[in-house]
Design a protein around this motif. Structure first.
Motif, PDB file in Angstrom:
ATOM      1  N   THR A 138     -91.428   4.791   8.780  1.00 19.95           N
ATOM      2  CA  THR A 138     -91.706   3.339   8.528  1.00 19.95           C
ATOM      3  C   THR A 138     -92.119   2.652   9.757  1.00 19.95           C
ATOM      4  N   ALA A 139     -91.478   3.249  10.860  1.00 18.20           N
ATOM      5  CA  ALA A 139     -92.150   2.680  12.168  1.00 18.20           C
ATOM      6  C   ALA A 139     -93.481   3.016  12.408  1.00 18.20           C
ATOM      7  N   LEU A 140     -93.938   4.145  11.963  1.00 19.31           N
ATOM      8  CA  LEU A 140     -95.162   4.442  12.494  1.00 19.31           C
ATOM      9  C   LEU A 140     -96.262   3.431  11.554  1.00 19.31           C
ATOM     10  N   ARG A 141     -96.037   3.425  10.039  1.00 17.69           N
ATOM     11  CA  ARG A 141     -96.877   2.679   9.065  1.00 17.69           C
ATOM     12  C   ARG A 141     -97.010   1.125   9.675  1.00 17.69           C
ATOM     13  N   ILE A 142     -95.751   0.634  10.069  1.00 12.62           N
ATOM     14  CA  ILE A 142     -95.777  -0.744  10.665  1.00 12.62           C
ATOM     15  C   ILE A 142     -96.748  -0.820  11.815  1.00 12.62           C
ATOM     16  N   ALA A 143     -96.401   0.058  12.757  1.00 14.20           N
ATOM     17  CA  ALA A 143     -97.396   0.224  14.089  1.00 14.20           C
ATOM     18  C   ALA A 143     -98.740   0.452  13.806  1.00 14.20           C
ATOM     19  N   ALA A 144     -99.118   1.262  12.806  1.00 12.12           N
ATOM     20  CA  ALA A 144    -100.471   1.525  12.702  1.00 12.12           C
ATOM     21  C   ALA A 144    -101.303   0.475  12.422  1.00 12.12           C
ATOM     22  N   GLN A 145    -100.522  -0.705  11.325  1.00 12.41           N
ATOM     23  CA  GLN A 145    -101.298  -1.747  10.938  1.00 12.41           C
ATOM     24  C   GLN A 145    -101.444  -2.791  12.017  1.00 12.41           C
ATOM     25  N   VAL A 146    -100.425  -2.907  12.737  1.00 11.22           N
ATOM     26  CA  VAL A 146    -100.615  -3.681  14.006  1.00 11.22           C
ATOM     27  C   VAL A 146    -101.716  -3.184  15.108  1.00 11.22           C
ATOM     28  N   ALA A 147    -101.644  -1.900  15.369  1.00  9.17           N
ATOM     29  CA  ALA A 147    -102.644  -1.292  16.216  1.00  9.17           C
ATOM     30  C   ALA A 147    -104.250  -1.671  15.512  1.00  9.17           C
ATOM     31  N   SER A 148    -104.266  -1.478  14.182  1.00 11.72           N
ATOM     32  CA  SER A 148    -105.425  -1.700  13.714  1.00 11.72           C
ATOM     33  C   SER A 148    -105.978  -2.940  13.984  1.00 11.72           C
ATOM     34  N   ALA A 149    -104.973  -4.113  13.849  1.00 13.20           N
ATOM     35  CA  ALA A 149    -105.412  -5.606  14.208  1.00 13.20           C
ATOM     36  C   ALA A 149    -105.739  -5.743  15.397  1.00 13.20           C
ATOM     37  N   LEU A 150    -104.947  -5.279  16.350  1.00 14.68           N
ATOM     38  CA  LEU A 150    -105.333  -5.549  17.763  1.00 14.68           C
ATOM     39  C   LEU A 150    -106.800  -4.807  18.242  1.00 14.68           C
ATOM     40  N   ASP A 151    -106.764  -3.610  17.829  1.00 13.95           N
ATOM     41  CA  ASP A 151    -108.264  -3.169  18.189  1.00 13.95           C
ATOM     42  C   ASP A 151    -109.399  -3.985  17.668  1.00 13.95           C
ATOM     43  N   ALA A 152    -109.049  -4.562  16.365  1.00  4.24           N
ATOM     44  CA  ALA A 152    -110.219  -5.383  15.998  1.00  4.24           C
ATOM     45  C   ALA A 152    -110.304  -6.693  16.775  1.00  4.24           C
ATOM     46  N   ALA A 153    -109.467  -7.236  17.187  1.00  6.08           N
ATOM     47  CA  ALA A 153    -109.395  -8.459  18.161  1.00  6.08           C
ATOM     48  C   ALA A 153    -110.045  -8.198  19.320  1.00  6.08           C
ATOM     49  N   HIS A 154    -109.811  -6.838  19.880  1.00  3.01           N
ATOM     50  CA  HIS A 154    -110.196  -6.312  21.241  1.00  3.01           C
ATOM     51  C   HIS A 154    -111.715  -6.295  21.134  1.00  3.01           C
ATOM     52  N   GLN A 155    -112.079  -5.700  20.017  1.00  2.00           N
ATOM     53  CA  GLN A 155    -113.638  -5.705  19.804  1.00  2.00           C
ATOM     54  C   GLN A 155    -114.458  -7.116  20.166  1.00  2.00           C
ATOM     55  N   LEU A 172    -101.692  -3.232  24.296  1.00  2.00           N
ATOM     56  CA  LEU A 172    -101.365  -1.679  23.905  1.00  2.00           C
ATOM     57  C   LEU A 172     -99.935  -1.500  24.393  1.00  2.00           C
ATOM     58  N   TYR A 173     -99.651  -1.898  26.058  1.00  2.00           N
ATOM     59  CA  TYR A 173     -98.227  -1.905  26.407  1.00  2.00           C
ATOM     60  C   TYR A 173     -97.281  -2.572  25.700  1.00  2.00           C
ATOM     61  N   SER A 174     -97.668  -3.604  25.290  1.00  2.00           N
ATOM     62  CA  SER A 174     -96.539  -4.556  24.391  1.00  2.00           C
ATOM     63  C   SER A 174     -96.320  -3.911  23.092  1.00  2.00           C
ATOM     64  N   LEU A 175     -97.206  -3.377  22.519  1.00  2.00           N
ATOM     65  CA  LEU A 175     -97.193  -2.627  21.093  1.00  2.00           C
ATOM     66  C   LEU A 175     -96.233  -1.392  21.339  1.00  2.00           C
ATOM     67  N   ALA A 176     -96.574  -0.782  22.522  1.00  2.02           N
ATOM     68  CA  ALA A 176     -95.664   0.457  22.644  1.00  2.02           C
ATOM     69  C   ALA A 176     -94.109   0.219  22.615  1.00  2.02           C
ATOM     70  N   CYS A 177     -93.928  -1.141  23.886  1.00  2.00           N
ATOM     71  CA  CYS A 177     -92.502  -1.506  23.809  1.00  2.00           C
ATOM     72  C   CYS A 177     -91.891  -2.077  22.507  1.00  2.00           C
ATOM     73  N   VAL A 178     -92.862  -2.435  21.537  1.00  2.00           N
ATOM     74  CA  VAL A 178     -92.351  -2.859  20.177  1.00  2.00           C
ATOM     75  C   VAL A 178     -91.964  -1.514  19.294  1.00  2.00           C
ATOM     76  N   VAL A 179     -92.844  -0.654  19.428  1.00  6.76           N
ATOM     77  CA  VAL A 179     -92.571   0.637  18.615  1.00  6.76           C
ATOM     78  C   VAL A 179     -91.408   1.288  19.146  1.00  6.76           C
ATOM     79  N   PHE A 180     -91.183   1.361  20.469  1.00  7.73           N
ATOM     80  CA  PHE A 180     -90.052   1.867  21.371  1.00  7.73           C
ATOM     81  C   PHE A 180     -88.579   1.184  20.721  1.00  7.73           C
ATOM     82  N   GLU A 181     -88.833  -0.203  20.394  1.00  8.44           N
ATOM     83  CA  GLU A 181     -87.608  -0.687  19.805  1.00  8.44           C
ATOM     84  C   GLU A 181     -87.172  -0.266  18.457  1.00  8.44           C
ATOM     85  N   MET A 182     -88.350  -0.438  17.594  1.00  5.85           N
ATOM     86  CA  MET A 182     -88.216   0.153  16.289  1.00  5.85           C
ATOM     87  C   MET A 182     -87.580   1.331  15.957  1.00  5.85           C
TER      88      MET A 182
END
Length: 326
Positions: A107-124, A197-207
């Motif tokens: 579950t954590a990886l499913r949620i995180a992957a969707q957030v990661a995809s959104a962030l990379d799109a914004a960074h582009q 990316l750092y912040s996302l890692a903190c969120v996944v750590f908490e999940m």
């Protein structure tokens, strides 16, 4: 009848922060429910902020991604700046974690992957979120048992960067949430997508563990920890997690941005590899089960797909210039 603001009828408060309040509202022109974010009036009185707000709103509204909350409109009315966004029915990740404590790895990886995809799109698009946290991750109902959640990332840095550049934050301050803020944000250095990316890692750590990497009694101690303390290994906090997670998070939570993964999806790829291993099909995928006889691989040819149905009569001129029937 509720208060009307720029063609929206306010129905109730969703949440608030130091410089903004978000309401559920009705779009009276299109008869739909939206999330309406109103910014503090003093922001509209700053010409530099208003210009940056207009520019950043256009950039964010141009992001067309399934895991980014769409922005419908941004503007100013009666001295108040506002943003109208899609209203997402469902809890945010903060509420989910408060209820569940920790999440299963899948579950954590499913949620995180969707957030990661959104962030990379914004960074582009050179847009850095700057405040990735569970409260900004909305978890809506998914489409089926394979996709039980549909995640949206909201509250892109429409005001955060502008606040730091227009005098609303002073030297030594930063915008972001302390539990998830990157070291470079604390020290005032230039930031790019690797701070998200750092912040996302903190969120996944908490999940995965029930708490962010650094928990301190005082804010100053928490800021120090982000900048100087080694993050705990996940294996020290929760047993039973894949052993490879320790190395992945050590890299994602590196104090220097250059030592982290290059993108959020690269971080997710490393997590999936650590969690599920890799077969010939690639990281996180089941190994190829193609049977073999002796030294020879036996491959069953895939059945040919059925031919597509013919287009309706009214559409035939579009397909190969056929003449439409009666």
């Amino acid at each position: 009848m509720g208060t009307r603001i720029a063609g929206y009828e306010v129905q109730g408060e969703i949440g608030r922060g130091g410089m903004a309040v978000v309401y559920r509202a009705r779009d009276l022109r299109l008869d739909r429910t939206v999330a309406l974010k109103l910014l503090a009036p003093e922001l509209a009185r700053n010409d530099t902020f208003r210009r940056r707000f207009s520019h950043e709103s256009r950039v964010a509204a141009a992001l067309d991604h399934p895991h980014i909350v769409p922005i419908f409109e941004a503007g100013e009315t009666d001295g108040v700046l506002y943003i109208a966004m899609r209203y997402v029915s469902g809890p945010d990740l903060r509420a989910l974690l408060d209820r569940e404590g920790v999440l299963p790895v899948a579950t954590a990886l499913r949620i995180a992957a969707q957030v990661a995809s959104a962030l990379d799109a914004a960074h582009q698009h050179d847009l850095v979120h700057r405040d990735v946290k569970p409260g900004n991750v909305l978890v809506a109902q998914g489409t089926d048992s394979d996709h039980p959640e549909h995640v949206y990332l909201t509250d892109f840095g429409l005001t955060k960067k502008s606040l730091s550049l227009t005098g609303f934050t002073t030297a030594g301050q930063f915008v972001g949430t302390l539990d998830y803020v990157a070291p470079e944000q604390i020290s005032g250095r230039a930031v790019d997508g690797r701070c998200d990316l750092y912040s996302l890692a903190c969120v996944v750590f908490e999940m995965l563990t029930g708490a962010p990497p650094f928990v301190r009694d005082e804010d100053i101690a928490l800021l120090w920890a982000h900048q100087h303390d080694r993050p705990p290994a996940l294996s020290e906090v929760r047993s039973g997690l894949p052993a490879g997670f320790d190395d992945v998070f050590a890299k994602a939570l590196a104090k220097t941005a250059a030592d982290r993964y290059g993108t959020c999806l690269e971080f997710m790829g490393a997590l999936r590899l650590a969690a599920y291993g890799a077969g010939p099909g690639g990281p996180g995928r089941p190994a190829d089960r193609t049977p073999t006889v002796g030294r020879h691989t036996v491959r069953t040819p895939a059945p040919a797909p059925p031919p597509p149905p013919p287009p309706p009569g009214w559409a035939r001129p579009v397909f190969g210039g056929e003449r439409a029937g009666p």
